[in-house]
Scaffold this active site. Structure first.
Site, short mmCIF file in Angstrom:
data_model
loop_
_atom_site.label_atom_id
_atom_site.label_comp_id
_atom_site.label_asym_id
_atom_site.label_seq_id
_atom_site.Cartn_x
_atom_site.Cartn_y
_atom_site.Cartn_z
N SER A 6 -15.24 -30.83 8.51
CA SER A 6 -14.55 -31.77 9.38
C SER A 6 -15.48 -32.63 10.22
CB SER A 6 -13.59 -31.00 10.31
OG SER A 6 -14.28 -29.97 11.00
N HIS B 241 -14.01 -31.58 18.36
CA HIS B 241 -14.64 -32.36 17.29
C HIS B 241 -15.08 -33.71 17.85
CE1 HIS B 241 -12.89 -29.41 14.56
NE2 HIS B 241 -13.53 -29.97 13.56
#
Length: 261
Positions: free
Chosen positions: A40, A243
């Site tokens: 990711s 993230h």
């Protein structure tokens, strides 16, 4: 490989310098063949919007930005949630003898890093056992898994230049804020130490295979969660938490990777 270095040089050279380069030297007979592998942090989860919802691939992710800068033909195989097993099963098929450039960021999911973060944001839960287990996996299990992936890359794309991207530290470890829920300063420090350990393991594995390791920790140093200008999402339900956001890819990963080229 000479073609890759020339493209990277042209991408960062001032316009005045470009004017001194003969037109024939600037021209490329065909675009670079670039393959982006990983999880990711490579696909762009958190950067949005997504061209592929299942893998959360974003045009704002650093592979897309790099391909645009180098005028390269990108095969975007990185996928959110991927492990080293997933790279071997689903992603390395994108490589072949014509591949010029490979970037890969992988390893966090193999050691259960998301589970450790989840434990740390859970109120009244001691996340030390989860962090220690992630560190154990990083030192005892991950090197062999990375070696298998790197071997596959070398076998399938023998002439490619390979750049292995690491992970940033998530926290400044100086304050707390609502953005990341219940993580204490002590837990933030423990998570940062775990990130450093993970980085050292990935760097050693990359160098053992003759690949270039791209360390992004310094780039993110003043842009962690709760910084004035954060390049990472904290605890949120609106985006992928913990993230890099679009700024993290544009101003963190992308220029660091381009400089390594």
């Amino acid at each position: 490989m000479r073609r890759l270095r020339r493209a990277a040089t042209l991408a960062v050279a001032p316009l005045a310098a470009l004017l001194l380069v003969p037109a024939a030297a600037q021209a490329q007979s065909e675009p670079l063949d670039y393959v982006a592998l990983g999880d990711s942090y490579s696909s762009g989860s958190g950067a949005g919007p997504y061209t592929d919802l299942l893998c959360q691939r974003s045009e704002k992710a650093h592979p897309s930005l790099l391909a645009e800068e180098l005028d390269a033909e990108l095969t975007f195989a990185a996928c959110g949630g991927a492990t080293t097993d997933d790279v071997l099963a689903d992603q390395v098929d994108a490589l072949d003898e014509d591949t010029d450039l490979v970037t890969i960021g992988i390893g966090g999911n193999d050691i259960g890093w998301t589970g450790a973060i989840t434990a740390c944001i859970t109120p009244f839960k001691n996340c030390t056992p989860q962090i220690e287990e992630a560190e154990r996996k990083a030192t005892e299990e991950l090197p062999a898994k990375l070696a298998a992936v790197y071997d596959a890359i070398s076998d399938r794309a023998p002439d490619a230049e390979v750049y292995v991207t690491g992970y940033p530290r998530l926290f400044a470890a100086r304050n707390t804020c609502d953005a990341f829920g219940q993580i204490s300063i002590a837990e933030q420090r423990a998570m940062n130490e775990g990130a450093d350990l993970l980085s050292s393991v990935i760097e050693a594995a990359a160098e053992n295979h003759g690949f270039t390791y791209v360390d992004v920790r310094d780039a993110f140093a003043d842009h962690g969660i709760c910084a004035r200008t954060p390049w990472l999402h904290g605890f949120t339900v609106l985006e992928v938490p913990y993230h890099p956001n679009a700024l993290g890819h544009r101003d963190g990963y992308f220029p660091t990777l381009l400089a390594a080229l």
